[in-house]
Enzyme design. Sequence first.
Site, PDB file in Angstrom:
ATOM      1  N   LYS A  54       0.846  -1.203   0.000  1.00 52.12           N
ATOM      2  CA  LYS A  54       0.000   0.000   0.000  1.00 52.12           C
ATOM      3  C   LYS A  54       0.875   1.244   0.000  1.00 52.12           C
ATOM      4  O   LYS A  54       0.590   2.220  -0.692  1.00 52.12           O
ATOM      5  CB  LYS A  54      -0.936  -0.013   1.224  1.00 52.12           C
ATOM      6  CG  LYS A  54      -2.062  -1.025   1.082  1.00 52.12           C
ATOM      7  CD  LYS A  54      -2.816  -1.260   2.380  1.00 52.12           C
ATOM      8  CE  LYS A  54      -3.783  -2.427   2.224  1.00 52.12           C
ATOM      9  NZ  LYS A  54      -4.427  -2.839   3.450  1.00 52.12           N
ATOM     10  N   GLN A  65      -5.118  -1.796   9.662  1.00 55.80           N
ATOM     11  CA  GLN A  65      -4.790  -3.085   9.041  1.00 55.80           C
ATOM     12  C   GLN A  65      -5.255  -4.229   9.942  1.00 55.80           C
ATOM     13  O   GLN A  65      -4.968  -4.237  11.135  1.00 55.80           O
ATOM     14  CB  GLN A  65      -3.268  -3.150   8.808  1.00 55.80           C
ATOM     15  CG  GLN A  65      -2.805  -4.369   8.046  1.00 55.80           C
ATOM     16  CD  GLN A  65      -3.323  -4.403   6.615  1.00 55.80           C
ATOM     17  OE1 GLN A  65      -3.317  -3.408   5.901  1.00 55.80           O
ATOM     18  NE2 GLN A  65      -3.782  -5.568   6.183  1.00 55.80           N
ATOM     19  N   ASP A  73     -11.513   2.292   3.796  1.00 57.25           N
ATOM     20  CA  ASP A  73     -11.705   0.845   3.645  1.00 57.25           C
ATOM     21  C   ASP A  73     -13.200   0.481   3.636  1.00 57.25           C
ATOM     22  O   ASP A  73     -13.564  -0.660   3.356  1.00 57.25           O
ATOM     23  CB  ASP A  73     -11.028   0.106   4.816  1.00 57.25           C
ATOM     24  CG  ASP A  73      -9.791  -0.659   4.369  1.00 57.25           C
ATOM     25  OD1 ASP A  73      -9.614  -0.833   3.150  1.00 57.25           O
ATOM     26  OD2 ASP A  73      -9.020  -1.096   5.244  1.00 57.25           O
TER      27      ASP A  73
END
Length: 281
Positions: A52, A96, A119
């Site tokens: 990322k 994450q 997200d």
Amino acid sequence: MAEIINGKEVAKKIRKELKEEVIKLKEKGINPKLAVIMVGDDPGSQVYVRNKSKACEKAGIEFEEYLFDANTSEETLLETIHKLNEDFSVHGILLQSPVPKHININKAFRTISPEKDVDGFNPINVGNLSIGEDAFISCTPYGIIKLLEEYNIETEGKSAVILGRSNIVGKPMIQCMLNKNATVTVCHSRTKNIDEVIKRADIVIAAIGKPKFVKENMIKDGAVIIDVGINRLEDGTICGDVDFDAVSQKASYITPVPGGVGPMTIAMLLNNVVKSAQKLK
Ligand code: NAP
């Protein structure tokens, strides 16, 4: 023989377009920034975060990492999220997963401001997606929709079977396919006669994490096969949830692993950060 859906190429095209959007934002004095929080040292997560970071760098998006050791308290994590929510220079916040067991991940997702939840895991975004309002959509399902659109694959009235019902892939995928007017069936570990269900599908989306689970004899002739799975085999190679070599003989379209859905997930994350920067300014 199926046409291979080249996610790598489509993602490259999207990333090129996003890079141009980032240049335009910078000309207006807006510097898109993604903050990524990681708790613990899960090796898989380290690879994902590194990828990322690289992708952000290439697109001209600023990337900030917040690394915490596995013993970090939930309170410290939530404090960090609050600070990032209030920081005007940050446009996207990503936690994450996995996180250590003592942290309630849903509480953490709820704490991320919906406007920065790139997200798409905050229940506000999940809810907005389901009622058809503007929302950040979870990156993997969103990437799959983009692939289907890019290849002009008809979804309206088609039977779509989703394998897996996780919060990050399976469930948001249901809503995305409903929004595309497909007739959706979801399978999970308790589904009976799963072969029969898969056989009826015009579109199969496999997200279960079981190497080569979907076999050639389970699918309908000409079905579209989207393979989300990323499984590491004992010999170190990576394979999907679909038996690619055999299934590709019978399908009309198929995504490879790697090079199918995976690159799209990162492209859609970048897309969401840029979208947030365009809105938040
Ligand atoms: P997950 O949270 O482990 O969920 C797996 C789902 O599959 C569950 O709903 C489970 O059912 C179902 N399942 C497990 N075994 C099954 C079986 N034999 N038959 C039918 N259903 C079964 O997984 P996830 O996070 O959604 O990820 C799924 C796969 O996609 C993994 O390989 C992951 O690495 C990969 N992935 C790829 C990307 C990408 O960008 N390409 C992104 C995310 C994930 P129950 O609910 O009944 O337990």
